[in-house]
Write an enzyme that holds these catalytic residues in place. Structure first.
Site, short mmCIF file in Angstrom:
data_model
loop_
_atom_site.label_atom_id
_atom_site.label_comp_id
_atom_site.label_asym_id
_atom_site.label_seq_id
_atom_site.Cartn_x
_atom_site.Cartn_y
_atom_site.Cartn_z
N LYS A 160 0.81 -1.22 0.00
CA LYS A 160 0.00 0.00 0.00
C LYS A 160 0.84 1.26 0.00
O LYS A 160 0.37 2.31 -0.46
CB LYS A 160 -0.93 -0.02 1.19
CG LYS A 160 -1.95 -1.12 1.08
CD LYS A 160 -2.82 -1.10 2.30
CE LYS A 160 -4.10 -1.82 2.03
NZ LYS A 160 -5.07 -1.49 3.07
N GLU A 162 -2.11 7.64 8.34
CA GLU A 162 -3.06 8.48 7.60
C GLU A 162 -3.91 9.25 8.59
O GLU A 162 -4.18 8.75 9.68
CB GLU A 162 -4.02 7.59 6.78
CG GLU A 162 -3.52 7.21 5.44
CD GLU A 162 -4.47 6.31 4.67
OE1 GLU A 162 -5.59 6.02 5.15
OE2 GLU A 162 -4.07 5.88 3.58
N LYS A 163 -4.35 10.42 8.16
CA LYS A 163 -5.34 11.11 8.97
C LYS A 163 -6.59 10.23 8.98
O LYS A 163 -6.97 9.66 7.97
CB LYS A 163 -5.66 12.47 8.37
CG LYS A 163 -6.66 13.24 9.19
CD LYS A 163 -6.66 14.72 8.86
CE LYS A 163 -7.62 15.49 9.75
NZ LYS A 163 -7.24 15.47 11.17
N LEU A 174 -10.31 9.90 8.84
CA LEU A 174 -11.44 10.75 8.42
C LEU A 174 -12.67 10.34 9.23
O LEU A 174 -12.95 9.15 9.36
CB LEU A 174 -11.67 10.60 6.92
CG LEU A 174 -10.46 10.95 6.04
CD1 LEU A 174 -10.79 10.77 4.57
CD2 LEU A 174 -9.97 12.37 6.29
N GLU A 211 -6.53 2.67 -1.66
CA GLU A 211 -5.83 1.50 -2.19
C GLU A 211 -6.42 1.11 -3.54
O GLU A 211 -7.49 1.58 -3.93
CB GLU A 211 -5.88 0.30 -1.22
CG GLU A 211 -7.24 -0.31 -1.05
CD GLU A 211 -7.18 -1.70 -0.41
OE1 GLU A 211 -6.12 -2.36 -0.42
OE2 GLU A 211 -8.22 -2.15 0.08
N ASN A 219 -7.40 -2.32 -5.91
CA ASN A 219 -7.54 -3.78 -6.01
C ASN A 219 -7.33 -4.18 -7.46
O ASN A 219 -8.02 -3.69 -8.35
CB ASN A 219 -8.92 -4.22 -5.53
CG ASN A 219 -9.06 -4.03 -4.04
OD1 ASN A 219 -8.17 -4.41 -3.27
ND2 ASN A 219 -10.14 -3.42 -3.61
N ARG A 226 -8.00 -6.74 -9.34
CA ARG A 226 -8.79 -7.95 -9.64
C ARG A 226 -10.25 -7.56 -9.81
O ARG A 226 -10.62 -6.41 -9.58
CB ARG A 226 -8.67 -8.93 -8.48
CG ARG A 226 -9.10 -8.26 -7.16
CD ARG A 226 -9.24 -9.22 -6.02
NE ARG A 226 -9.32 -8.52 -4.76
CZ ARG A 226 -10.42 -7.99 -4.23
NH1 ARG A 226 -11.55 -8.08 -4.88
NH2 ARG A 226 -10.39 -7.36 -3.08
N VAL A 268 -15.99 -8.40 -5.59
CA VAL A 268 -17.25 -9.08 -5.25
C VAL A 268 -18.44 -8.28 -5.79
O VAL A 268 -19.37 -8.82 -6.36
CB VAL A 268 -17.38 -9.21 -3.71
CG1 VAL A 268 -18.74 -9.78 -3.32
CG2 VAL A 268 -16.25 -10.05 -3.13
N ARG A 313 -25.16 -8.54 0.03
CA ARG A 313 -24.41 -9.79 0.21
C ARG A 313 -25.16 -10.63 1.22
O ARG A 313 -25.47 -10.16 2.32
CB ARG A 313 -23.01 -9.50 0.76
CG ARG A 313 -22.17 -8.68 -0.17
CD ARG A 313 -20.73 -8.66 0.33
NE ARG A 313 -19.93 -7.72 -0.43
CZ ARG A 313 -18.60 -7.70 -0.43
NH1 ARG A 313 -17.93 -8.56 0.31
NH2 ARG A 313 -17.95 -6.81 -1.14
#
Ligand code: ADP
Length: 449
Positions: free
Chosen positions: A116, A200-201, A203, A287, A289, A291, A294, A337
């Site tokens: 990351k 990181e701040k 939030l 970040e 991903n 791929r 879902v 889900r």
């Protein structure tokens, strides 16, 4: 085009990929553990190979067994689905070294985004906005304190190798930074064998908004709009929407342009998702991903695109064949889900599904590998189905989802369907007024009353 693809996954996503293959005239090879011998993805595949015992480590993560299965069956490409080996750069590399196509990005890009810190540095250089924080790994506690003072408390210490919400700790004040630093590093070392952390701040009321991207091997990159995945519990998404109730067309266009330009400069190929926290009209990259996600079906419904088909075409070297202006979002889509879990405690509820009835009707899609008599094995993820609806407006999509959930019968195990019903009936949800903290609070309120 490939004539045979091995799908290195199980459950609904293995079926989802089979469906795209079948429509493209491509034969499919399923792999399975001994616990999944009766699974639907095995029954519906053209060929199936048992690759090991129940434990994922010995089966769905067993690279040698998967490659042997591909070799014996003569598969030309491997689709990794999500989870398991989908973001494993060595796997992607090994697949290609064996002369097979990996249906995903290059190993180099998987590796780059899997760390990351490297991901954030790369995105900053490409002009993508980030959450304020450290400029890379924190060498020691003292530097963590300095960065925290600079960006202001509360702050979050996060693992460079993080995933699934592990190795992430909040420090609300300077008094908590030492503990957050120690706990995040210990967790990161235990979970990922790498205790590198960054800051990181934190939030306090962001939404989680992510952008679906596709790039081909010829330098064309497009986006398919955003998904709002703010409804999470313990950093696990539960309900997703496309588009976000919070975004304007102009904001979508701007973040879309920034993101596609960045990925085009990287030479990114295949499907990818850029995840952002969005607060006060600002996007902050957290970040990427590398791929299929879902929650990809909500994007498919509003954009009328088959993302798996596109992934396969891209891996076969085909050009996208369309540009950004050809992509239109129409109506609204929601995904629930459905996990086999207690809807209040979230304890897994494996067992046999005696009765199963999938909802249907206009604008309803059920992605699931369930069938009546299926025994849900205790070894894997508890998600047993994804219910997706599409309607002209968000309000109609909510009504459609409520109707579809009422039709859905899963008897024999507990599921989170009752929780979804409560969420959909809630006035703040209906207004689209929620942040990443909303669901945790909602669940806490439910257990109190
Ligand atoms: P993981 O890879 O472990 O899922 P992410 O970086 O994607 O970690 O973060 C997961 C979730 O944690 C986000 O969707 C968001 O809910 C929360 N989160 C991450 N970073 C921050 C931050 N800086 N401030 C507030 N919440 C955050």
């Amino acid at each position: 085009m490939f004539s045979k693809i091995l799908i290195a996954n199980r459950g609904e996503i293995a079926l989802r990929i089979q469906r795209a293959c079948r429509e493209m005239g491509i034969k499919t090879v399923a792999v399975h553990s001994t616990a999944d011998a009766d699974a639907m993805h095995v029954r519906l595949a053209d060929e199936a190979v048992c690759i090991g015992p129940p434990s994922s480590r010995d089966s769905y993560l067993n690279v040698a067994a998967i490659l042997s299965a591909a070799t014996i069956t003569g598969a030309e490409a491997i689709h990794p689905g999500y989870g398991f080996l989908s973001e494993n750069a060595e796997f992607a590399e090994t697949v290609e070294e064996h002369g097979l196509a990996f249906i995903g990005p290059t190993a180099q890009h998987i590796r780059m985004m899997g760390d990351k810190i490297t991901a954030k540095t790369t995105m900053r250089e490409l002009g993508v906005p980030l959450v304020p924080g450290s400029d890379g790994a924190l060498p020691d506690l003292q530097s963590a304190r300095e960065v925290a003072e600079r960006v202001g408390y509360p702050v979050l210490i996060k693992a460079a190798a993080g995933g699934g919400g592990r190795g992430m700790k909040v420090a609300k004040t300077a008094d908590e930074i030492e503990e957050a630093w120690t706990v995040a590093r210990t967790e990161a070392r235990a979970a990922f064998g790498n205790d590198e952390v960054y800051l990181e701040k934190y939030l306090n009321r962001p939404r989680h908004i992510e952008l679906q991207i596709l790039g081909d091997a010829h330098g064309n990159v497009v986006h398919f709009g955003e998904r709002d995945c703010s409804l999470q519990r313990r950093h696990q998404k539960l309900l997703e929407e496309a588009g976000s109730p919070a975004l304007t067309d102009a904001e979508r266009e701007e973040i879309g342009r920034t993101s596609t330009e960045a990925l085009a400069r990287m030479g990114y190929r295949n499907a990818g998702t850029l995840e952002f926290l969005y607060q006060d009209g600002q996007f902050c990259f957290i970040e990427m991903n590398t791929r299929l996600q879902v929650e990809h079906p909500v994007t498919e419904m509003v954009c009328s695109v088959d993302l798996v088909r596109e992934q396969i075409r891209i891996a076969a070297g085909e050009k996208l064949g369309y540009t950004q202006k050809d992509i239109k979002m129409s109506g609204h889509a929601i995904e629930c889900r459905i996990n086999a879990e207690n809807p209040a405690t979230f304890a897994p509820s494996p067992g046999t599904v005696n009765v199963f009835h999938a909802p249907g009707g206009l604008g309803v899609r059920m992605d699931s590998a369930l069938y009546a008599g299926y025994r849900i094995p205790p070894y894997y993820d508890s998600m047993i189905a994804k219910l997706i609806v599409h309607a002209p407006t968000r309000q109609e999509a909510i009504a459609r989802m409520q109707r579809a959930l009422d039709e859905c019968v899963v008897d024999g195990v507990q599921t989170v369907i009752p929780l979804h019903r409560k969420i959909l009936a809630d006035p703040s949800f209906q207004k689209g007024d929620y942040t990443i903290h909303w669901l945790e609070n909602f669940v806490a309120e439910q257990t109190k009353s």
